[in-house]
Design an enzyme around this catalytic site. Structure first.
Site, PDB file in Angstrom:
ATOM      1  N   TYR A   1      -1.692 -22.785 -33.054  1.00 16.49           N
ATOM      2  CA  TYR A   1      -1.137 -22.208 -31.816  1.00 16.49           C
ATOM      3  C   TYR A   1      -0.825 -20.722 -31.971  1.00 16.49           C
ATOM      4  CZ  TYR A   1      -0.570 -26.821 -29.712  1.00 16.49           C
ATOM      5  OH  TYR A   1      -0.810 -28.044 -29.168  1.00 16.49           O
TER       6      TYR A   1
ATOM      7  N   THR B   1       7.450 -19.095 -39.522  1.00 17.55           N
ATOM      8  CA  THR B   1       8.913 -19.075 -39.545  1.00 17.55           C
ATOM      9  C   THR B   1       9.394 -19.685 -40.862  1.00 17.55           C
ATOM     10  OG1 THR B   1       8.832 -19.482 -37.182  1.00 17.55           O
ATOM     11  CG2 THR B   1      10.956 -19.822 -38.263  1.00 17.55           C
TER      12      THR B   1
ATOM     13  N   LYS C   1      14.561 -14.401 -36.717  1.00 18.41           N
ATOM     14  CA  LYS C   1      13.769 -15.439 -36.043  1.00 18.41           C
ATOM     15  C   LYS C   1      14.562 -16.750 -35.950  1.00 18.41           C
ATOM     16  CE  LYS C   1      10.556 -18.074 -34.551  1.00 18.41           C
ATOM     17  NZ  LYS C   1      10.042 -18.030 -33.195  1.00 18.41           N
TER      18      LYS C   1
ATOM     19  N   ASN D   1      16.229 -18.802 -32.340  1.00 16.21           N
ATOM     20  CA  ASN D   1      16.016 -20.198 -31.941  1.00 16.21           C
ATOM     21  C   ASN D   1      17.288 -21.022 -32.039  1.00 16.21           C
ATOM     22  OD1 ASN D   1      13.404 -19.874 -31.206  1.00 16.21           O
ATOM     23  ND2 ASN D   1      12.564 -20.400 -33.193  1.00 16.21           N
TER      24      ASN D   1
ATOM     25  N   ARG E   1      19.418 -20.593 -28.956  1.00  9.30           N
ATOM     26  CA  ARG E   1      18.972 -21.422 -27.833  1.00  9.30           C
ATOM     27  C   ARG E   1      19.320 -22.900 -28.073  1.00  9.30           C
ATOM     28  NH1 ARG E   1      16.395 -19.981 -23.866  1.00  9.30           N
ATOM     29  NH2 ARG E   1      15.069 -21.811 -23.679  1.00  9.30           N
TER      30      ARG E   1
ATOM     31  N   HIS F   1      30.311 -18.531 -11.721  1.00 14.23           N
ATOM     32  CA  HIS F   1      31.187 -17.571 -12.406  1.00 14.23           C
ATOM     33  C   HIS F   1      30.313 -16.418 -12.921  1.00 14.23           C
ATOM     34  CE1 HIS F   1      33.601 -15.813 -15.581  1.00 14.23           C
ATOM     35  NE2 HIS F   1      34.671 -16.478 -15.152  1.00 14.23           N
TER      36      HIS F   1
ATOM     37  N   ARG G   1      30.304 -14.575 -15.430  1.00 14.66           N
ATOM     38  CA  ARG G   1      29.972 -14.434 -16.858  1.00 14.66           C
ATOM     39  C   ARG G   1      29.643 -15.772 -17.512  1.00 14.66           C
ATOM     40  NH1 ARG G   1      33.320 -10.891 -15.211  1.00 14.66           N
ATOM     41  NH2 ARG G   1      35.089 -12.307 -15.320  1.00 14.66           N
TER      42      ARG G   1
ATOM     43  N   GLY H   1      12.752 -30.281 -28.408  1.00 14.49           N
ATOM     44  CA  GLY H   1      11.573 -30.561 -29.224  1.00 14.49           C
ATOM     45  C   GLY H   1      10.859 -29.294 -29.620  1.00 14.49           C
TER      46      GLY H   1
ATOM     47  N   CYS I   1       9.765 -25.158 -33.124  1.00 15.51           N
ATOM     48  CA  CYS I   1      10.694 -24.062 -33.435  1.00 15.51           C
ATOM     49  C   CYS I   1      12.161 -24.477 -33.293  1.00 15.51           C
ATOM     50  CB  CYS I   1      10.389 -22.876 -32.536  1.00 15.51           C
ATOM     51  SG  CYS I   1       8.799 -22.132 -32.898  1.00 15.51           S
TER      52      CYS I   1
HETATM   53  N1  LIG Z   1       3.725 -22.833 -31.947  1.00 15.89           N
HETATM   54  C1  LIG Z   1       4.653 -21.989 -31.559  1.00 15.89           C
HETATM   55  O1  LIG Z   1       4.979 -21.888 -30.392  1.00 15.89           O
HETATM   56  C2  LIG Z   1       5.343 -21.090 -32.559  1.00 15.89           C
HETATM   57  C3  LIG Z   1       6.145 -20.022 -32.073  1.00 15.89           C
HETATM   58  C4  LIG Z   1       6.736 -19.190 -32.978  1.00 15.89           C
HETATM   59  C5  LIG Z   1       6.562 -19.398 -34.342  1.00 15.89           C
HETATM   60  N2  LIG Z   1       5.794 -20.442 -34.790  1.00 15.89           N
HETATM   61  C6  LIG Z   1       5.625 -20.607 -36.227  1.00 15.89           C
HETATM   62  O2  LIG Z   1       4.303 -20.210 -36.567  1.00 15.89           O
HETATM   63  C7  LIG Z   1       3.829 -21.006 -37.671  1.00 15.89           C
HETATM   64  C8  LIG Z   1       2.515 -21.648 -37.303  1.00 15.89           C
HETATM   65  O3  LIG Z   1       2.744 -22.564 -36.249  1.00 15.89           O
HETATM   66  P1  LIG Z   1       1.568 -23.135 -35.357  1.00 15.89           P
HETATM   67  O4  LIG Z   1       2.239 -23.708 -34.165  1.00 15.89           O
HETATM   68  O5  LIG Z   1       0.507 -22.136 -35.170  1.00 15.89           O
HETATM   69  O6  LIG Z   1       1.037 -24.301 -36.330  1.00 15.89           O
HETATM   70  P2  LIG Z   1      -0.279 -25.204 -36.100  1.00 15.89           P
HETATM   71  O7  LIG Z   1       0.008 -26.501 -36.760  1.00 15.89           O
HETATM   72  O8  LIG Z   1      -0.693 -25.165 -34.673  1.00 15.89           O
HETATM   73  O9  LIG Z   1      -1.416 -24.453 -36.931  1.00 15.89           O
HETATM   74  C9  LIG Z   1      -1.363 -24.260 -38.291  1.00 15.89           C
HETATM   75  C10 LIG Z   1      -2.785 -24.235 -38.829  1.00 15.89           C
HETATM   76  O10 LIG Z   1      -2.716 -23.867 -40.211  1.00 15.89           O
HETATM   77  C11 LIG Z   1      -3.719 -24.593 -40.912  1.00 15.89           C
HETATM   78  N3  LIG Z   1      -3.390 -24.562 -42.328  1.00 15.89           N
HETATM   79  C12 LIG Z   1      -2.457 -25.250 -43.019  1.00 15.89           C
HETATM   80  N4  LIG Z   1      -2.447 -24.879 -44.306  1.00 15.89           N
HETATM   81  C13 LIG Z   1      -3.423 -23.938 -44.440  1.00 15.89           C
HETATM   82  C14 LIG Z   1      -3.907 -23.162 -45.532  1.00 15.89           C
HETATM   83  N5  LIG Z   1      -3.377 -23.261 -46.751  1.00 15.89           N
HETATM   84  N6  LIG Z   1      -4.922 -22.305 -45.319  1.00 15.89           N
HETATM   85  C15 LIG Z   1      -5.463 -22.182 -44.082  1.00 15.89           C
HETATM   86  N7  LIG Z   1      -5.046 -22.879 -43.009  1.00 15.89           N
HETATM   87  C16 LIG Z   1      -4.028 -23.736 -43.187  1.00 15.89           C
HETATM   88  C17 LIG Z   1      -3.698 -25.964 -40.266  1.00 15.89           C
HETATM   89  O11 LIG Z   1      -4.894 -26.648 -40.506  1.00 15.89           O
HETATM   90  C18 LIG Z   1      -3.498 -25.582 -38.782  1.00 15.89           C
HETATM   91  O12 LIG Z   1      -4.733 -25.448 -38.109  1.00 15.89           O
HETATM   92  C19 LIG Z   1       4.943 -21.976 -37.987  1.00 15.89           C
HETATM   93  O13 LIG Z   1       5.751 -21.467 -39.005  1.00 15.89           O
HETATM   94  C20 LIG Z   1       5.735 -22.020 -36.701  1.00 15.89           C
HETATM   95  O14 LIG Z   1       7.084 -22.385 -36.922  1.00 15.89           O
HETATM   96  C21 LIG Z   1       5.168 -21.266 -33.930  1.00 15.89           C
END
Ligand SMILES: NC(=O)c1ccc[n+]([C@@H]2O[C@H](COP(=O)([O-])OP(=O)(O)OC[C@H]3O[C@@H](n4cnc5c(N)ncnc54)[C@H](O)[C@@H]3O)[C@@H](O)[C@H]2O)c1
Length: 439
Positions: free
Chosen positions: A38, A148, A235, A239, A242, A273, A275, A286, A289
Site C-alpha cells: 500500500y 513505521t 509517527k 497515530n 487518534r 462547545h 473547544r 483497525g 497503523c
Molecule cells: N498502509 C498504510 O496506510 C500505511 C500508512 C502509513 C504507514 N504505513 C507503514 O508502512 C509500512 C508498509 O505498510 P504497507 O501497508 O505498505 O504494507 P503491505 O503489507 O501492503 O506491503 C508490504 C510489502 O512488503 C513486501 N515485503 C516484505 N518483506 C520484504 C522484503 N524483505 N523485501 C521486499 N519486499 C518485502 C511484502 O511482500 C508486501 O508486498 C508499514 O510499516 C506500515 O505500518 C502504512
C-alpha cells in the site's frame, strides 16, 4: 536546518553530498523501493513519475508477476493510471531481484506479535530487508526507512545490521534516514504530494539528500528535518493521538448505552462547545497503523505509557462489546442470520488488517451464529471464512443487519435497509431518526 543532538555531524560529507544532489537535480539518481504494498507501490510510482529511474522490489512473486503484467494489486483511486504512466515512461521496473542503487527506500510491513502476553513490534521484515540491502550497498548510498517502527530502530537496528553485514560504516560510508509515511488509504497519491514530511536524519548528509529527494515529489507538502528518534516517535504519536481520541468516543458509546441515551446525539451536542471536538465511536479501531503503532510505544515504555495502553485496550474491547449487543438483539437465537455490512477496517477501502468488523463477524461465527458479510470492495465470495454477499442478497437473507461502516455503496442505498432490523454501530440511521435541534 537544525538537527537534534543525537545526530552526529560530519563535515567531510560535502564531497559526497554534492554528486548526490546533482543526481537528484538531473534525475540521474537510481531508487529502489523495497516492498510493493500500500505504501511502497504508490511511492515507487510517484518517484518514477517525477522522472527517476525506480525499481520496485518485492519478495512476493505473485505481486511482481501481476505488476509485470500491467496490473496493480491494490484498490486505490487513480493508482492503476499512475502506474501505467510510470511504466510507459520507462521509469518503473517491478522486480524480484535486488540490485545496486543510490537510494533504497524500505516500505515493508511492521506488524506486532505477541510475546509473553505483550504486543511487541515484529521487525523481522525490516531486518531481512536490511540484510538484503547489505549485499548491494556501496559507499555514498542512502537507506531511507519509511516503515513505521519503534523508537531507536532506524540507526540502532537497521543501520547496525547494514554495518555488520556490509562492512561499511554508518555515517561515514553510508547514510540512513527515517521518513515515516502519513498517507490516508483512499487518498494516497494526493497525500504523497501534499502532506508535510518529517525526515529523521542520521547526519547532515542524509538530511540534505533526503530532503532534496522528497521535495521533488511534493506539491504543497513541506519537509521538516529532525533526528531519527524524534521522527520515529512523531509517527507513533500521531497515530496514538487518534487512537486515544477514538477510545474516548468508544468508551462514551458504552456508557451512553448503559444510560439508554444516544451517544451520537450526546457527542454532537457536546461538540457545540467551542473547544470540544469529540470523535465518533464505531466498531473499534483497525488498520495497520492506529491499531498497531501505539503498542510500539507501550513496548518501549511499559511503565510510563499507561493512558496509551488503556486506550488500546478500550478500542480492542469494542468489537467484543458489540458482539454482546448483537447477541441480545438476536435474542441469542443461533438460527437467526446476522449480516455484517462492511468487513474492511474503514469506509471505502478493501484493507482487512486488524479490522474490528471482521473480528465481530468471526467471533459470532465461532459462537455458532449464522453470519454473512457484505464487503463491496472485495470481489471474493469469501472473506477470511465469512461468506461475502452483494448488498441486495444480504439484505434479503439476514434477520438482523449490523451496519459497521459508512461505505459509499451503503450510504447510497440506505433505503434498502428500511423495514429491516438494523443495529447501527455508526449512528447513521438511528441518529437521523432522533434529530438534534439546530441540526
Ligand atoms: N498502509 C498504510 O496506510 C500505511 C500508512 C502509513 C504507514 N504505513 C507503514 O508502512 C509500512 C508498509 O505498510 P504497507 O501497508 O505498505 O504494507 P503491505 O503489507 O501492503 O506491503 C508490504 C510489502 O512488503 C513486501 N515485503 C516484505 N518483506 C520484504 C522484503 N524483505 N523485501 C521486499 N519486499 C518485502 C511484502 O511482500 C508486501 O508486498 C508499514 O510499516 C506500515 O505500518 C502504512
Amino acid at each position: 536546518m537544525k538537527i537534534k543532538s543525537n545526530v552526529k555531524l560530519y563535515f567531510s560529507i560535502h564531497e559526497r553530498r554534492e554528486p548526490m544532489l546533482d543526481k537528484i537535480n538531473n534525475r540521474k539518481l537510481s531508487i529502489t523501493v523495497i516492498g510493493m504494498g500500500y505504501i511502497g507501490l504508490p511511492t515507487a510510482i510517484t518517484f518514477a513519475n517525477a522522472g527517476f529511474s525506480v525499481k520496485g522490489f518485492d519478495i512476493n512473486n505473485e505481486v511482481i508477476k501481476m505488476l509485470k503484467n500491467g496490473k496493480v494489486h491494490i484498490v486505490e483511486p487513480d493508482l492503476q493510471e499512475a502506474f501505467e504512466e510510470a511504466i510507459n515512461l520507462g521509469n518503473l521496473v517491478p522486480t524480484n531481484e535486488l540490485d545496486k542503487s543510490d537510494v533504497f527506500i524500505i516500505c515493508v510491513p511492521t506488524p506486532f506479535k505477541e510475546n509473553e502476553n505483550k504486543k511487541i513490534a515484529d521487525l523481522s521484515y525490516v531486518e531481512s530487508a536490511a540484510k538484503m540491502i547489505s549485499e548491494y550497498i556501496e559507499k555514498g548510498n542512502l537507506v531511507i526507512l519509511e516503515s513505521t517502527v519503534p523508537p531507536m530502530t532506524t540507526e540502532e537496528i537497521m543501520g547496525k545490521i547494514i554495518e555488520e553485514n556490509s562492512g561499511l560504516k554508518l555515517n561515514e560510508d553510508f547514510y540512513v534516514a527515517h521518513c515515516p509515511e502519513r498517507v490516508l488509504p483512499g487518498k494516497i497519491l494526493y497525500e504523497l504530494r501534499n502532506n508535510d514530511r518529517i525526515i529523521g536524519a542520521s547526519n547532515n548528509y542524509s538530511a540534505e539528500v533526503t530532503k532534496k529527494l522528497y521535495e521533488t515529489i511534493l506539491d504543497k507538502g513541506k519537509v521538516y528535518i529532525t533526528g531519527t528518534r524524534t521522527a520515529e516517535m512523531c509517527k507513533l504519536v500521531e497515530n496514538t493521538y487518534r487512537d486515544i481520541n477514538i477510545a474516548f468516543a468508544n468508551e462514551l458509546s458504552i456508557i451512553a448505552d448503559k444510560m439508554d441515551i444516544n451517544v451520537f446525539e450526546l457527542i454532537e451536542l457536546a461538540n457545540k462547545h467551542p473547544r470540544v471536538n469529540i470523535l465518533k465511536p464505531g466498531a473499534g479501531v483497525g488498520g495497520h497503523c492506529l491499531a498497531v503503532d501505539p503498542w510500539f510505544i507501550v513496548e518501549k515504555f511499559p511503565q510510563e505509557a499507561r493512558l496509551i495502553k488503556t486506550a488500546r485496550e478500550i478500542n480492542d474491547f469494542k468489537p467484543e462489546w458489540i458482539v454482546k449487543k448483537i447477541e441480545e438483539e438476536a435474542e441469542h437465537d443461533k438460527s437467526k442470520v446476522i449480516g455484517i455490512l462492511g468487513l474492511s477496517y474503514k469506509p471505502n477501502i478493501d484493507d482487512l488488517r486488524e479490522s474490528p468488523s471482521l473480528k465481530i463477524a468471526k467471533i459470532l461465527k465461532s459462537k455458532g451464529y449464522n453470519v454473512l458479510g457484505c464487503e463491496p470492495y472485495i470481489e471474493k465470495k469469501e472473506v477470511d471464512s465469512i461468506e461475502n454477499l452483494p448488498l441486495n442478497e444480504i439484505v434479503e437473507k439476514a434477520d438482523l443487519l449490523v451496519l459497521t461502516l459508512a461505505h459509499n455503496q451503503f450510504m447510497e442505498k440506505l433505503e434498502m435497509l428500511k423495514n429491516k432490523k438494523v443495529l447501527d454501530i455508526i449512528g447513521i440511521i438511528e441518529f437521523e431518526n432522533i434529530g438534534v435541534e439546530g441540526k
